[in-house]
Scaffold this motif. Structure first.
Motif, mmCIF file in Angstrom:
data_model
loop_
_atom_site.group_PDB
_atom_site.id
_atom_site.type_symbol
_atom_site.label_atom_id
_atom_site.label_comp_id
_atom_site.label_asym_id
_atom_site.label_seq_id
_atom_site.Cartn_x
_atom_site.Cartn_y
_atom_site.Cartn_z
ATOM 1 N N GLY A 1 2.976 91.334 84.967
ATOM 2 C CA GLY A 1 2.801 89.939 85.342
ATOM 3 C C GLY A 1 1.481 89.327 84.930
ATOM 4 N N SER A 2 0.600 90.106 84.274
ATOM 5 C CA SER A 2 -0.723 89.592 83.924
ATOM 6 C C SER A 2 -0.736 88.817 82.617
ATOM 7 C CB SER A 2 -1.735 90.735 83.841
ATOM 8 O OG SER A 2 -1.382 91.658 82.802
ATOM 9 N N LEU A 3 0.279 89.014 81.763
ATOM 10 C CA LEU A 3 0.322 88.367 80.454
ATOM 11 C C LEU A 3 1.750 87.920 80.143
ATOM 12 C CD1 LEU A 3 -1.900 90.860 78.400
ATOM 13 C CD2 LEU A 3 -2.492 88.498 78.971
ATOM 14 N N PRO A 4 1.918 86.948 79.242
ATOM 15 C CA PRO A 4 3.267 86.525 78.850
ATOM 16 C C PRO A 4 4.045 87.664 78.195
ATOM 17 C CG PRO A 4 1.611 84.970 78.080
ATOM 18 C CD PRO A 4 0.864 86.164 78.569
ATOM 19 N N ASP A 5 5.364 87.546 78.205
ATOM 20 C CA ASP A 5 6.259 88.537 77.611
ATOM 21 C C ASP A 5 6.634 88.088 76.197
ATOM 22 O OD1 ASP A 5 8.451 90.188 76.878
ATOM 23 O OD2 ASP A 5 8.976 90.482 78.980
ATOM 24 N N SER A 6 6.420 88.950 75.217
ATOM 25 C CA SER A 6 6.716 88.612 73.824
ATOM 26 C C SER A 6 8.185 88.262 73.609
ATOM 27 C CB SER A 6 6.333 89.775 72.904
ATOM 28 O OG SER A 6 4.941 89.984 72.913
ATOM 29 N N ARG A 7 9.065 88.868 74.380
ATOM 30 C CA ARG A 7 10.497 88.577 74.203
ATOM 31 C C ARG A 7 10.780 87.090 74.399
ATOM 32 N NH1 ARG A 7 12.908 92.657 78.559
ATOM 33 N NH2 ARG A 7 11.209 91.617 79.669
ATOM 34 N N THR A 8 10.101 86.489 75.371
ATOM 35 C CA THR A 8 10.304 85.067 75.639
ATOM 36 C C THR A 8 9.910 84.220 74.436
ATOM 37 O OG1 THR A 8 9.849 85.461 77.982
ATOM 38 C CG2 THR A 8 9.722 83.188 77.211
ATOM 39 N N VAL A 9 8.799 84.594 73.796
ATOM 40 C CA VAL A 9 8.321 83.857 72.625
ATOM 41 C C VAL A 9 9.350 83.904 71.504
ATOM 42 C CG1 VAL A 9 6.534 83.752 70.848
ATOM 43 C CG2 VAL A 9 5.912 84.297 73.221
ATOM 44 N N PHE A 10 9.911 85.087 71.242
ATOM 45 C CA PHE A 10 10.831 85.231 70.125
ATOM 46 C C PHE A 10 12.209 84.653 70.438
ATOM 47 C CE2 PHE A 10 7.419 87.665 68.561
ATOM 48 C CZ PHE A 10 7.580 87.753 67.184
ATOM 49 N N LEU A 11 12.603 84.676 71.683
ATOM 50 C CA LEU A 11 13.837 83.984 72.057
ATOM 51 C C LEU A 11 13.690 82.483 71.844
ATOM 52 C CD1 LEU A 11 14.833 85.966 75.276
ATOM 53 C CD2 LEU A 11 16.258 85.686 73.234
ATOM 54 N N GLN A 12 12.482 81.972 72.086
ATOM 55 C CA GLN A 12 12.234 80.551 71.844
ATOM 56 C C GLN A 12 12.309 80.229 70.358
ATOM 57 O OE1 GLN A 12 11.782 78.103 74.341
ATOM 58 N NE2 GLN A 12 12.251 76.881 72.526
ATOM 59 N N TYR A 13 11.806 81.160 69.507
ATOM 60 C CA TYR A 13 11.942 80.960 68.063
ATOM 61 C C TYR A 13 13.414 80.786 67.691
ATOM 62 C CZ TYR A 13 7.116 82.670 67.362
ATOM 63 O OH TYR A 13 5.757 82.839 67.377
ATOM 64 N N ASP B 1 15.874 79.814 69.545
ATOM 65 C CA ASP B 1 16.368 78.522 70.033
ATOM 66 C C ASP B 1 15.883 77.373 69.140
ATOM 67 O OD1 ASP B 1 17.783 79.560 72.158
ATOM 68 O OD2 ASP B 1 16.137 79.332 73.584
ATOM 69 N N ASP B 2 14.633 77.450 68.725
ATOM 70 C CA ASP B 2 14.066 76.377 67.905
ATOM 71 C C ASP B 2 14.720 76.303 66.530
ATOM 72 O OD1 ASP B 2 12.335 75.794 69.955
ATOM 73 O OD2 ASP B 2 10.615 76.842 69.082
ATOM 74 N N LEU B 3 15.338 77.397 66.097
ATOM 75 C CA LEU B 3 15.921 77.447 64.750
ATOM 76 C C LEU B 3 17.415 77.135 64.739
ATOM 77 C CD1 LEU B 3 13.981 80.568 63.438
ATOM 78 C CD2 LEU B 3 13.766 78.220 62.586
ATOM 79 N N GLN B 4 17.907 76.556 65.823
ATOM 80 C CA GLN B 4 19.305 76.131 65.823
ATOM 81 C C GLN B 4 19.529 75.123 64.700
ATOM 82 O OE1 GLN B 4 20.449 74.623 69.650
ATOM 83 N NE2 GLN B 4 20.548 76.628 70.597
ATOM 84 N N SER C 1 22.050 84.015 64.760
ATOM 85 C CA SER C 1 21.280 83.650 65.948
ATOM 86 C C SER C 1 21.777 84.393 67.181
ATOM 87 C CB SER C 1 21.371 82.144 66.179
ATOM 88 O OG SER C 1 20.695 81.772 67.355
ATOM 89 N N THR C 2 23.084 84.458 67.344
ATOM 90 C CA THR C 2 23.668 85.134 68.506
ATOM 91 C C THR C 2 23.298 86.607 68.530
ATOM 92 O OG1 THR C 2 25.521 83.591 68.584
ATOM 93 C CG2 THR C 2 25.829 85.725 69.663
ATOM 94 N N ARG C 3 23.385 87.265 67.376
ATOM 95 C CA ARG C 3 23.084 88.699 67.315
ATOM 96 C C ARG C 3 21.611 88.968 67.602
ATOM 97 N NH1 ARG C 3 23.997 93.477 68.906
ATOM 98 N NH2 ARG C 3 23.466 95.154 67.432
ATOM 99 N N ILE C 4 20.719 88.149 67.058
ATOM 100 C CA ILE C 4 19.295 88.333 67.322
ATOM 101 C C ILE C 4 19.000 88.165 68.807
ATOM 102 C CG2 ILE C 4 17.011 87.308 66.962
ATOM 103 C CD1 ILE C 4 17.854 86.697 64.093
ATOM 104 N N LYS C 5 19.587 87.154 69.429
ATOM 105 C CA LYS C 5 19.361 86.943 70.860
ATOM 106 C C LYS C 5 19.893 88.118 71.680
ATOM 107 C CE LYS C 5 19.366 81.878 70.815
ATOM 108 N NZ LYS C 5 20.042 80.662 71.282
ATOM 109 N N GLU C 6 21.045 88.650 71.297
ATOM 110 C CA GLU C 6 21.597 89.815 72.006
ATOM 111 C C GLU C 6 20.635 90.994 71.943
ATOM 112 O OE1 GLU C 6 25.272 90.517 70.042
ATOM 113 O OE2 GLU C 6 26.412 89.042 71.218
ATOM 114 N N LEU C 7 20.080 91.235 70.764
ATOM 115 C CA LEU C 7 19.147 92.349 70.600
ATOM 116 C C LEU C 7 17.867 92.120 71.400
ATOM 117 C CD1 LEU C 7 19.595 92.946 66.769
ATOM 118 C CD2 LEU C 7 20.252 94.530 68.591
ATOM 119 N N LEU C 8 17.353 90.907 71.390
ATOM 120 C CA LEU C 8 16.143 90.609 72.147
ATOM 121 C C LEU C 8 16.375 90.746 73.649
ATOM 122 C CD1 LEU C 8 14.861 87.492 70.160
ATOM 123 C CD2 LEU C 8 13.639 89.656 70.409
#
Length: 398
Positions: free
Chosen positions: A214-226, A228-231, A239-246
């Motif tokens: 809980g002391s730092l952000p989670d990298s998974r959230t950052v890459f899931l946002q990438y 989403d931004d690339l829709q 996109s679906t497969r990458i999100k599933e893996l993340l």
């Protein structure tokens, strides 16, 4: 007492010391402002207040109790800050000291980056002046993250002061007798492999350390946002497969710097020091290794001179750096294991690369289109080769 409004923030400026003789009057004025501006966030600028009495402290407390958020008090002079600190108000209010104002006119420029310019103030100190006047929160985040890293044993530079430089903010550091590793690498062709070993050893050491939950952000959230931004850029199935893996990656608390290219590593004597900590997060080391892949491999694929323009490196040197990172980082694994890990790194690398190409724009539309097309093609090739994205972190400690 005057006020200003910027967006949804209303700032109140007391124009005299707050004493027992005027505290009640100021309190009534504060309450009137609160009542007239229920939709605004109220802040107090104490830049002209040199003393506050116990009656003034009671007014601040009464005002704070009317708010649904911590009352922010800015530009607090040192002597007033001492009073607020001794009485415990700094723990219940959002208190900020008045910043020193400095000039960098005539100072030597010793570095430039995307976010700021570094000036040598004197023989002992440097200041990194951020380009954006809205960078204060970024500096404060970087300070806090740097402290967390240093306490955990990761060698880094700590900013000990924040200053105003004109309309912008600067972060002050002790002047390290150091140079960035990229420049040393360029000037020392006979030491390339030795420098790369030290560089990768630092990366391994970073990835062997875990942060508190809980002391730092989670990298998974950052890459899931990438993703989403690339829709509209990424095909839906990709996109679906990458999100599933993340989303299937387990929680991982290992430190992730976020931008591990050699410009962000300083050579101080024989020791390496990590800088630019604003992107520090936690996650699997794969989230960190994608950064050097993007810098030294992805950018040069369709623009061979890219590294020469930005880092002074040829495409061949970039390829050497990336291959040695893989070899030295995965020194305890066979060739098949290394290539399997590289496939996972490249998937995240192309995702981040696409986000940079699309979000930050390109000067040449044809190059942008080529990079998007090739990145999507690579992702289609790589995704069937992996069943997960994580890699095993180093086992050795600091």
């Amino acid at each position: 007492m005057r006020t200003t409004i910027h967006g949804d923030i209303l700032t109140v400026f007391p124009e005299e010391n707050i004493t027992s003789s005027n505290a009640e009057q100021l309190g009534k004025a504060f309450m009137e402002i609160l009542g007239q501006n229920p939709e605004k966030k109220i802040e107090i600028d104490m830049g002209e207040v040199e003393y506050i009495s116990s009656a003034g402290l009671r007014i601040l407390l009464a005002c704070s109790k009317k708010l649904a958020y911590p009352l922010t008090i800015r530009n607090v002079l040192p002597q007033v800050h001492d009073i607020l600190d001794i009485t415990g108000f700094t723990s219940i209010l959002d208190v900020h000291r008045k910043m020193r104002e400095i000039s960098v006119d005539g100072c030597e420029v010793i570095g430039r980056g995307a976010q700021g310019t570094v000036y040598k103030l004197d023989e002992e100190t440097i200041v990194k002046v951020f380009h954006s006047p809205d960078s204060l929160s970024l500096i404060q985040v970087e300070q806090e993250k740097s402290k967390q890293a240093l306490i955990s044993g990761i060698p880094t530079a700590i900013s000990y002061d924040i200053v105003k430089v004109g309309e912008n903010y600067g972060s002050v550091f002790e002047l390290l007798r150091a140079r960035n590793l990229n420049d040393v690498f360029l000037e020392s062709p006979d030491q390339e492999l030795e420098l790369l070993r030290k560089y990768v050893d630092l990366i391994r050491r970073i990835h062997a350390v875990e942060a508190k939950k809980g002391s730092l952000p989670d990298s998974r959230t950052v890459f899931l946002q990438y993703a989403d931004d690339l829709q509209g850029v990424l095909p839906e199935d990709v996109s679906t497969r990458i999100k599933e893996l993340l989303q299937s990656m387990p929680e991982d608390l290992h430190f992730v710097h976020g931008d591990l290219q050699m410009k962000n590593v300083m050579l101080n004597g024989d020791d390496l020091i990590l800088i630019d900590m604003e992107t520090l997060s936690v996650g699997n080391p794969v989230f960190d290794l994608q950064g050097p892949f993007v810098t030294y491999a992805a950018y040069t694929e369709d623009e061979p001179d890219n590294l020469v323009s930005f880092l002074g490196l040829t495409q061949e040197k970039g390829r050497l750096i990336w291959e040695k990172i893989l070899e030295y980082y995965f020194c305890d694994r066979d060739e098949n294991a290394r290539r399997e890990a590289e496939n996972r790194i490249r998937i995240l690398g192309y995702l981040r690369f696409l986000d940079r190409v699309v979000t930050h724009g390109m000067t040449r539309e044809d190059l942008k289109e080529t990079r998007i097309r090739h990145s999507v093609e690579h992702l289609r090739e790589l995704l069937p080769l992996v069943d997960s994205l994580g890699i095993r972190p180093p086992v050795s400690g600091m």
